[in-house]
Design a protein around this motif. Structure first.
Motif, PDB file in Angstrom:
ATOM      1  N   ASN A  90       6.364   7.484   1.995  1.00 17.96           N
ATOM      2  CA  ASN A  90       7.785   7.831   1.141  1.00 17.96           C
ATOM      3  C   ASN A  90       8.398   6.620   0.708  1.00 17.96           C
ATOM      4  N   TYR A  91       7.924   5.501   1.257  1.00 15.51           N
ATOM      5  CA  TYR A  91       8.543   4.350   0.785  1.00 15.51           C
ATOM      6  C   TYR A  91       8.086   3.803  -0.620  1.00 15.51           C
ATOM      7  N   ALA A  92       8.792   3.349  -1.595  1.00 16.01           N
ATOM      8  CA  ALA A  92       8.560   2.337  -2.611  1.00 16.01           C
ATOM      9  C   ALA A  92       8.277   0.911  -1.937  1.00 16.01           C
ATOM     10  N   MET A  93       7.338   0.211  -2.627  1.00 17.21           N
ATOM     11  CA  MET A  93       6.805  -0.812  -2.142  1.00 17.21           C
ATOM     12  C   MET A  93       6.742  -1.977  -3.289  1.00 17.21           C
ATOM     13  N   ALA A  94       7.157  -3.106  -3.078  1.00 17.77           N
ATOM     14  CA  ALA A  94       7.096  -4.001  -4.194  1.00 17.77           C
ATOM     15  C   ALA A  94       6.803  -5.565  -3.649  1.00 17.77           C
ATOM     16  N   TRP A  95       6.302  -6.100  -4.521  1.00 15.60           N
ATOM     17  CA  TRP A  95       6.089  -7.718  -4.395  1.00 15.60           C
ATOM     18  C   TRP A  95       7.109  -8.280  -5.239  1.00 15.60           C
ATOM     19  N   PHE A  96       7.685  -9.450  -4.691  1.00 14.37           N
ATOM     20  CA  PHE A  96       8.494 -10.431  -5.387  1.00 14.37           C
ATOM     21  C   PHE A  96       8.023 -11.766  -5.182  1.00 14.37           C
ATOM     22  N   ARG A  97       8.245 -12.687  -5.838  1.00 19.66           N
ATOM     23  CA  ARG A  97       7.964 -14.099  -5.578  1.00 19.66           C
ATOM     24  C   ARG A  97       9.147 -15.211  -5.812  1.00 19.66           C
ATOM     25  N   GLN A  98       8.967 -16.093  -5.017  1.00 22.93           N
ATOM     26  CA  GLN A  98      10.252 -17.030  -5.456  1.00 22.93           C
ATOM     27  C   GLN A  98       9.464 -18.507  -5.585  1.00 22.93           C
ATOM     28  N   ALA A  99       9.553 -19.116  -6.657  1.00 31.77           N
ATOM     29  CA  ALA A  99       9.219 -20.469  -6.891  1.00 31.77           C
ATOM     30  C   ALA A  99      10.326 -21.425  -6.322  1.00 31.77           C
ATOM     31  N   PRO A 100      10.037 -22.806  -6.113  1.00 32.78           N
ATOM     32  CA  PRO A 100      10.899 -23.822  -5.550  1.00 32.78           C
ATOM     33  C   PRO A 100      12.193 -23.776  -6.496  1.00 32.78           C
ATOM     34  N   GLU A 101      13.359 -23.873  -6.067  1.00 35.93           N
ATOM     35  CA  GLU A 101      14.443 -23.699  -6.875  1.00 35.93           C
ATOM     36  C   GLU A 101      14.527 -22.726  -8.262  1.00 35.93           C
ATOM     37  N   GLU A 126      14.811 -18.383  -8.780  1.00 38.57           N
ATOM     38  CA  GLU A 126      15.377 -17.142  -8.391  1.00 38.57           C
ATOM     39  C   GLU A 126      14.215 -16.152  -7.942  1.00 38.57           C
ATOM     40  N   ARG A 127      14.415 -15.352  -6.867  1.00 36.65           N
ATOM     41  CA  ARG A 127      13.474 -14.399  -6.699  1.00 36.65           C
ATOM     42  C   ARG A 127      12.851 -13.484  -7.863  1.00 36.65           C
ATOM     43  N   GLU A 128      11.732 -13.311  -8.096  1.00 36.89           N
ATOM     44  CA  GLU A 128      11.272 -12.510  -9.361  1.00 36.89           C
ATOM     45  C   GLU A 128      10.290 -11.456  -8.964  1.00 36.89           C
ATOM     46  N   PHE A 129      10.504 -10.429  -9.523  1.00 35.24           N
ATOM     47  CA  PHE A 129       9.705  -9.104  -9.491  1.00 35.24           C
ATOM     48  C   PHE A 129       8.228  -9.490  -9.855  1.00 35.24           C
ATOM     49  N   VAL A 130       7.525  -8.764  -9.143  1.00 37.02           N
ATOM     50  CA  VAL A 130       6.076  -8.994  -9.662  1.00 37.02           C
ATOM     51  C   VAL A 130       5.384  -7.781  -9.704  1.00 37.02           C
ATOM     52  N   ALA A 131       5.459  -6.710  -8.890  1.00 42.06           N
ATOM     53  CA  ALA A 131       4.800  -5.522  -9.075  1.00 42.06           C
ATOM     54  C   ALA A 131       5.449  -4.510  -8.071  1.00 42.06           C
ATOM     55  N   CYS A 132       5.504  -3.078  -8.280  1.00 41.35           N
ATOM     56  CA  CYS A 132       6.161  -2.203  -7.391  1.00 41.35           C
ATOM     57  C   CYS A 132       5.085  -0.889  -7.417  1.00 41.35           C
ATOM     58  N   SER A 133       5.165   0.000  -6.272  1.00 43.30           N
ATOM     59  CA  SER A 133       4.141   1.066  -6.214  1.00 43.30           C
ATOM     60  C   SER A 133       5.191   2.141  -5.676  1.00 43.30           C
ATOM     61  N   TRP A 134       4.812   3.378  -6.071  1.00 49.06           N
ATOM     62  CA  TRP A 134       5.679   4.173  -5.508  1.00 49.06           C
ATOM     63  C   TRP A 134       4.543   5.530  -5.351  1.00 49.06           C
ATOM     64  N   SER A 135       4.929   6.712  -4.896  1.00 49.09           N
ATOM     65  CA  SER A 135       4.199   7.721  -4.634  1.00 49.09           C
ATOM     66  C   SER A 135       3.054   8.064  -5.498  1.00 49.09           C
ATOM     67  N   GLY A 136       1.878   8.260  -4.694  1.00 48.57           N
ATOM     68  CA  GLY A 136       0.536   8.441  -5.715  1.00 48.57           C
ATOM     69  C   GLY A 136       0.127   7.147  -6.172  1.00 48.57           C
ATOM     70  N   GLU A 137      -0.484   7.155  -7.486  1.00 47.72           N
ATOM     71  CA  GLU A 137      -1.096   5.963  -7.788  1.00 47.72           C
ATOM     72  C   GLU A 137      -0.026   5.243  -9.075  1.00 47.72           C
ATOM     73  N   TRP A 138       1.014   5.524  -8.950  1.00 47.84           N
ATOM     74  CA  TRP A 138       2.112   4.945  -9.640  1.00 47.84           C
ATOM     75  C   TRP A 138       2.254   3.358  -9.381  1.00 47.84           C
ATOM     76  N   TYR A 143       5.759 -15.399  -1.763  1.00 43.75           N
ATOM     77  CA  TYR A 143       5.681 -13.771  -2.194  1.00 43.75           C
ATOM     78  C   TYR A 143       5.901 -13.124  -0.942  1.00 43.75           C
ATOM     79  N   PHE A 144       6.899 -12.283  -1.265  1.00 41.23           N
ATOM     80  CA  PHE A 144       7.543 -11.490  -0.377  1.00 41.23           C
ATOM     81  C   PHE A 144       7.270  -9.959  -0.561  1.00 41.23           C
ATOM     82  N   CYS A 145       7.000  -9.163   0.484  1.00 41.53           N
ATOM     83  CA  CYS A 145       6.743  -7.681  -0.024  1.00 41.53           C
ATOM     84  C   CYS A 145       8.098  -6.897   0.448  1.00 41.53           C
TER      85      CYS A 145
END
Length: 121
Positions: A30-41, A43-55, A92-94
């Motif tokens: 039931n949790y939305a999950m996401a990956w973000f990444r942050q390069a040196p200096e 901002e943290r940047e969105f990469v991908a997210c997942s929600w219920s099922g295959e979305w 890379y952060f989840c």
């Protein structure tokens, strides 16, 4: 919820890498999950997210190269990264949240410690 990301490393441009993020606790599906990444200096940047099922939803810069998947039975999300380039370098952060998916980092209540991906040219 505690998140543990792993799988980072040093690779060459064009290589592939798969990151994993294991979540503690119950009700993972039931949790939305996401990956973000942050390069040196940067901002943290969105990469991908997942929600219920295959979305899933991806940042334009990784569409066609990255695939996010989840195994609710193992409380784990994955980020398969192909055709890596130096621009993909970063920590890379989840992240997880019960409220639903978002491309905004502040929307996520729970974060892993990050795993470093370095892509050499």
């Amino acid at each position: 919820v505690q998140l543990q990301a792993s799988g980072g490393g040093l690779v060459q441009a064009g290589d592939s890498l798969t990151l994993s993020c294991v979540a503690s606790g119950s009700d993972f599906k039931n949790y939305a999950m996401a990956w973000f990444r942050q390069a040196p200096e940067q901002e943290r940047e969105f990469v991908a997210c997942s929600w219920s099922g295959e979305w899933t939803h991806y940042h334009d810069s990784v569409k066609g190269r990255f695939i996010m998947s989840r195994d609710n039975g193992k409380n784990t999300v994955y980020l398969r990264m192909d055709s890596l380039g130096p621009e993909d370098t970063g920590v890379y952060f989840c992240a997880a949240d019960r409220s639903g998916p978002s491309m905004l980092a502040p929307a996520y209540d729970f974060w892993g410690q990050g795993t470093l991906v370095t892509v050499s040219s």
